[in-house]
Design a protein around this motif. Structure first.
Motif, PDB file in Angstrom:
ATOM      1  N   ARG A  44     -48.326  24.652 -20.473  1.00 33.83           N
ATOM      2  CA  ARG A  44     -47.632  24.850 -21.735  1.00 33.83           C
ATOM      3  C   ARG A  44     -46.141  25.137 -21.549  1.00 33.83           C
ATOM      4  NH1 ARG A  44     -49.917  29.608 -23.738  1.00 33.83           N
ATOM      5  NH2 ARG A  44     -48.690  29.265 -25.630  1.00 33.83           N
ATOM      6  N   ALA A  45     -45.747  25.552 -20.345  1.00 34.46           N
ATOM      7  CA  ALA A  45     -44.341  25.854 -20.072  1.00 34.46           C
ATOM      8  C   ALA A  45     -43.507  24.604 -19.851  1.00 34.46           C
ATOM      9  CB  ALA A  45     -44.230  26.777 -18.859  1.00 34.46           C
ATOM     10  N   ASN A  46     -44.152  23.454 -19.660  1.00 30.01           N
ATOM     11  CA  ASN A  46     -43.448  22.174 -19.551  1.00 30.01           C
ATOM     12  C   ASN A  46     -42.350  22.179 -18.488  1.00 30.01           C
ATOM     13  OD1 ASN A  46     -44.861  20.832 -21.735  1.00 30.01           O
ATOM     14  ND2 ASN A  46     -43.743  22.198 -23.106  1.00 30.01           N
ATOM     15  N   GLY A  47     -42.649  22.778 -17.343  1.00 32.89           N
ATOM     16  CA  GLY A  47     -41.709  22.742 -16.235  1.00 32.89           C
ATOM     17  C   GLY A  47     -40.723  23.892 -16.173  1.00 32.89           C
ATOM     18  N   ARG A  48     -40.673  24.731 -17.204  1.00 32.33           N
ATOM     19  CA  ARG A  48     -39.803  25.899 -17.152  1.00 32.33           C
ATOM     20  C   ARG A  48     -40.469  26.985 -16.300  1.00 32.33           C
ATOM     21  NH1 ARG A  48     -36.112  25.657 -21.554  1.00 32.33           N
ATOM     22  NH2 ARG A  48     -35.571  23.437 -21.605  1.00 32.33           N
ATOM     23  N   PRO A  49     -39.704  27.658 -15.450  1.00 31.90           N
ATOM     24  CA  PRO A  49     -40.305  28.743 -14.665  1.00 31.90           C
ATOM     25  C   PRO A  49     -40.753  29.892 -15.560  1.00 31.90           C
ATOM     26  CG  PRO A  49     -37.918  28.721 -14.413  1.00 31.90           C
ATOM     27  CD  PRO A  49     -38.277  27.474 -15.164  1.00 31.90           C
ATOM     28  N   ILE A  50     -41.827  30.552 -15.163  1.00 31.02           N
ATOM     29  CA  ILE A  50     -42.367  31.679 -15.919  1.00 31.02           C
ATOM     30  C   ILE A  50     -42.153  32.966 -15.135  1.00 31.02           C
ATOM     31  CG2 ILE A  50     -44.422  32.721 -16.941  1.00 31.02           C
ATOM     32  CD1 ILE A  50     -45.592  29.937 -17.258  1.00 31.02           C
TER      33      ILE A  50
ATOM     34  N   ARG B  65     -43.288  28.532 -38.103  1.00 28.45           N
ATOM     35  CA  ARG B  65     -42.468  27.310 -38.094  1.00 28.45           C
ATOM     36  C   ARG B  65     -41.041  27.607 -38.527  1.00 28.45           C
ATOM     37  NH1 ARG B  65     -47.133  25.012 -40.461  1.00 28.45           N
ATOM     38  NH2 ARG B  65     -46.191  25.166 -42.537  1.00 28.45           N
ATOM     39  N   ARG B  66     -40.907  28.340 -39.600  1.00 23.72           N
ATOM     40  CA  ARG B  66     -39.569  28.628 -40.115  1.00 23.72           C
ATOM     41  C   ARG B  66     -38.825  29.593 -39.199  1.00 23.72           C
ATOM     42  NH1 ARG B  66     -40.544  29.187 -46.700  1.00 23.72           N
ATOM     43  NH2 ARG B  66     -41.340  27.050 -46.999  1.00 23.72           N
ATOM     44  N   SER B  67     -39.538  30.579 -38.701  1.00 23.49           N
ATOM     45  CA  SER B  67     -38.908  31.542 -37.793  1.00 23.49           C
ATOM     46  C   SER B  67     -38.426  30.863 -36.523  1.00 23.49           C
ATOM     47  CB  SER B  67     -39.903  32.653 -37.452  1.00 23.49           C
ATOM     48  OG  SER B  67     -39.369  33.526 -36.478  1.00 23.49           O
ATOM     49  N   PHE B  68     -39.253  29.962 -35.963  1.00 26.82           N
ATOM     50  CA  PHE B  68     -38.865  29.297 -34.733  1.00 26.82           C
ATOM     51  C   PHE B  68     -37.635  28.420 -34.937  1.00 26.82           C
ATOM     52  CE2 PHE B  68     -39.030  25.587 -31.929  1.00 26.82           C
ATOM     53  CZ  PHE B  68     -38.887  26.236 -30.701  1.00 26.82           C
ATOM     54  N   ALA B  69     -37.604  27.688 -36.048  1.00 26.15           N
ATOM     55  CA  ALA B  69     -36.459  26.820 -36.317  1.00 26.15           C
ATOM     56  C   ALA B  69     -35.179  27.642 -36.432  1.00 26.15           C
ATOM     57  CB  ALA B  69     -36.696  26.022 -37.595  1.00 26.15           C
ATOM     58  N   GLU B  70     -35.252  28.763 -37.132  1.00 26.04           N
ATOM     59  CA  GLU B  70     -34.073  29.622 -37.276  1.00 26.04           C
ATOM     60  C   GLU B  70     -33.649  30.204 -35.941  1.00 26.04           C
ATOM     61  OE1 GLU B  70     -31.844  33.247 -37.468  1.00 26.04           O
ATOM     62  OE2 GLU B  70     -33.986  33.189 -36.943  1.00 26.04           O
ATOM     63  N   LEU B  71     -34.624  30.695 -35.159  1.00 25.13           N
ATOM     64  CA  LEU B  71     -34.303  31.338 -33.892  1.00 25.13           C
ATOM     65  C   LEU B  71     -33.720  30.350 -32.892  1.00 25.13           C
ATOM     66  CD1 LEU B  71     -34.279  33.715 -31.929  1.00 25.13           C
ATOM     67  CD2 LEU B  71     -36.666  33.182 -31.375  1.00 25.13           C
ATOM     68  N   ALA B  72     -34.275  29.156 -32.824  1.00 22.46           N
ATOM     69  CA  ALA B  72     -33.777  28.173 -31.865  1.00 22.46           C
ATOM     70  C   ALA B  72     -32.295  27.895 -32.092  1.00 22.46           C
ATOM     71  CB  ALA B  72     -34.579  26.882 -31.972  1.00 22.46           C
TER      72      ALA B  72
ATOM     73  N   GLU C 298     -45.190  26.801 -25.381  1.00 24.13           N
ATOM     74  CA  GLU C 298     -44.946  25.386 -25.655  1.00 24.13           C
ATOM     75  C   GLU C 298     -43.810  25.189 -26.642  1.00 24.13           C
ATOM     76  OE1 GLU C 298     -47.435  27.174 -28.462  1.00 24.13           O
ATOM     77  OE2 GLU C 298     -47.975  26.826 -26.369  1.00 24.13           O
ATOM     78  N   ARG C 299     -43.550  26.178 -27.491  1.00 23.48           N
ATOM     79  CA  ARG C 299     -42.430  26.081 -28.428  1.00 23.48           C
ATOM     80  C   ARG C 299     -41.119  26.443 -27.741  1.00 23.48           C
ATOM     81  NH1 ARG C 299     -45.704  28.720 -33.369  1.00 23.48           N
ATOM     82  NH2 ARG C 299     -45.622  27.000 -34.861  1.00 23.48           N
ATOM     83  N   THR C 300     -41.080  27.595 -27.108  1.00 25.73           N
ATOM     84  CA  THR C 300     -39.833  28.079 -26.521  1.00 25.73           C
ATOM     85  C   THR C 300     -39.345  27.169 -25.411  1.00 25.73           C
ATOM     86  OG1 THR C 300     -40.661  30.310 -26.992  1.00 25.73           O
ATOM     87  CG2 THR C 300     -38.682  30.150 -25.654  1.00 25.73           C
ATOM     88  N   SER C 301     -40.261  26.529 -24.712  1.00 32.39           N
ATOM     89  CA  SER C 301     -39.869  25.647 -23.604  1.00 32.39           C
ATOM     90  C   SER C 301     -39.109  24.415 -24.074  1.00 32.39           C
ATOM     91  CB  SER C 301     -41.103  25.217 -22.803  1.00 32.39           C
ATOM     92  OG  SER C 301     -41.972  24.427 -23.599  1.00 32.39           O
ATOM     93  N   THR C 302     -39.119  24.136 -25.386  1.00 31.88           N
ATOM     94  CA  THR C 302     -38.378  22.987 -25.898  1.00 31.88           C
ATOM     95  C   THR C 302     -36.906  23.302 -26.141  1.00 31.88           C
ATOM     96  OG1 THR C 302     -38.857  23.482 -28.233  1.00 31.88           O
ATOM     97  CG2 THR C 302     -40.460  22.132 -27.038  1.00 31.88           C
ATOM     98  N   GLU C 303     -36.529  24.569 -26.076  1.00 31.72           N
ATOM     99  CA  GLU C 303     -35.143  24.956 -26.349  1.00 31.72           C
ATOM    100  C   GLU C 303     -34.275  24.747 -25.112  1.00 31.72           C
ATOM    101  OE1 GLU C 303     -34.414  28.669 -28.416  1.00 31.72           O
ATOM    102  OE2 GLU C 303     -36.533  28.804 -28.954  1.00 31.72           O
ATOM    103  N   GLU C 304     -33.214  23.977 -25.255  1.00 35.03           N
ATOM    104  CA  GLU C 304     -32.321  23.722 -24.130  1.00 35.03           C
ATOM    105  C   GLU C 304     -31.625  24.985 -23.658  1.00 35.03           C
ATOM    106  OE1 GLU C 304     -29.597  20.570 -24.810  1.00 35.03           O
ATOM    107  OE2 GLU C 304     -31.153  19.079 -25.258  1.00 35.03           O
ATOM    108  N   ALA C 305     -31.379  25.921 -24.566  1.00 32.83           N
ATOM    109  CA  ALA C 305     -30.654  27.139 -24.199  1.00 32.83           C
ATOM    110  C   ALA C 305     -31.474  28.055 -23.300  1.00 32.83           C
ATOM    111  CB  ALA C 305     -30.231  27.894 -25.455  1.00 32.83           C
TER     112      ALA C 305
END
Length: 405
Positions: A42-48, A225-232, A260-267
């Motif tokens: 679920r981390a999609n390659g990001r280190p944990i 959904r709304r919280s994630f969009a705002e936070l990203a 799986e959501r947070t790992s999509t953020e480039e930041a």
């Protein structure tokens, strides 16, 4: 869960621990490793980064850190971080919460190697003042991470405190507030700004599929959904504002429930997780993933007070957080047992109801799951680790005479 599967698990656990007298705690390493791989998927390659508060056992922390994809520890206190460094568990430790431990700060300041390995958390200039008061002016350089508030404030354009969805952590909410604190860190001698963290508890720690509550589930999913969009968007802006002032080594985000959501953020450069390794009951109610119960505790049947009732010794291992039934331990094996509404999980005894109770005799064991992950280690000095090669016994933090609050 399928009865054949659960019956097989119960037989396996009973057989492996037949020489042990309950109460005791067991960690199924097969499930533990399966959960670790699910987190990595679920981390999609990001280190944990491993959240130590959710494990509280050096042996288990070491085992997960040995897996490719896991890197570093998020400690829950500075004293704990120093101990984990001294015991050579890792040389990459982020303290996830601000510290007011003067003794630990002095120990950190005196150890050049520890200062290179440990990063403390700040979200207020008062915490910088505290460090300087504890160490004196001219103190050696301390690595600092700024925590950004990840809560959702949908009505903040009208009034900031009208609606707050999430936990009460950092007061640093906006990119401009983050940049202002970063400037203050950079202005003060003896501090090195190396990281940013934001933990979205309203996503990572709140299940979106509560059993039998479809209306709540729909509301939670909409909020997330709304919280994630705002936070990203806000997190990216805050990180950009800080990076314009200083290079950053890492930006940490997420938790077991949001990988799986947070790992999509480039930041975000790294994630954090810990509870998912042991899979307590609070993580049973998520749509995106399924984990295998890995941490259990066994209690012995000591009474048969009535038909359909079996009473076990102890059991009142309640989880922290808001008071509610979801903070209670759950009878797991054999299936079909439930707590009573009047006694629930008791300090010295826990009566269990269900037809299957009639199949239990004095001396039989009932396997339970805790509501939270690391708190089980506060109840037991040892974890018995079950693997294909058999059973091994290792100390928890408590078993090593360590208690960090």
């Amino acid at each position: 869960m399928d009865n054949v599967l659960t019956n097989g698990l119960r037989a396996r656990y009973d057989s492996a621990t037949v020489e042990l007298d309950p109460p005791f705690a067991l960690v199924d390493l097969e499930a533990f490793r399966s959960n670790a791989q699910e987190l990595l998927r679920r981390a999609n390659g990001r280190p944990i980064r491993v959240a130590s508060k959710s494990v509280r056992c050096r042996e288990l922390l070491g085992q997960v850190l040995a897996l490719p994809g896991f890197a570093g520890v998020m400690a829950y206190s500075l004293a704990e971080a120093l101990w984990l460094f001294e015991t050579e568990l890792t040389d990459d430790l982020l303290v996830g919460y601000p510290t007011a431990d003067r003794g630990a700060l002095r120990a950190l300041a005196k150890d050049d190697a520890a200062r290179a390995a440990v990063t403390i958390m700040v979200d207020d200039v008062a915490q910088l003042d505290f460090v300087t008061d504890a160490l004196g002016t001219g103190h050696p350089e301390i690595r600092v991470c700024i925590e950004l508030d990840a809560s959702w404030r949908p009505l903040s354009r009208f009034r900031q405190d009208w609606l707050h969805v999430g936990v009460r952590r950092s007061p640093v909410h906006t990119p401009s507030e983050a940049a202002a604190l970063a400037r203050e860190v950079l202005r003060r001698p003896g501090f090195s700004l190396v990281g940013v963290m934001a933990y979205e508890a309203q996503i990572a720690g709140l299940g979106d599929a509560p059993q039998g509550r479809p209306v709540r589930a729909a509301a939670v999913r909409m909020m997330q959904r709304r919280s994630f969009a705002e936070l990203a968007e806000r997190r990216a802006a805050a990180v950009a504002a800080i990076r314009a002032l200083a290079p950053l080594e890492f930006v940490n985000g997420g938790g077991t429930g949001s990988l799986e959501r947070t790992s999509t953020e480039e930041a975000v450069t790294e994630l954090a997780a810990g509870s998912g390794l042991l899979a307590p009951t609070l993580f049973d109610s998520y749509q995106a993933f399924r984990l295998r119960p890995a941490a259990l505790f066994a209690l012995p049947v000591v009474r048969r007070p009535a038909d359909g009732v079996a009473t076990v010794f102890g059991g009142g291992y309640l989880a922290s957080g808001p008071v509610g039934s979801d903070r209670l331990p759950t009878p797991y094996l054999p299936q079909g047992l439930r707590l009573t509404g009047t006694e629930a999980a008791g300090e010295v005894q826990t009566p269990l109801l269900g037809a299957v109770a009639n199949e239990l005799a004095v001396g039989d064991r009932v396997w339970f799951r805790h509501a939270k992950a690391g708190e089980l280690a506060e109840r037991f000095a040892q974890f018995h680790l079950l693997d294909s090669g058999g059973l091994t016994t290792v100390p928890t933090y408590r078993g090593e005479q360590r208690c960090f609050g």
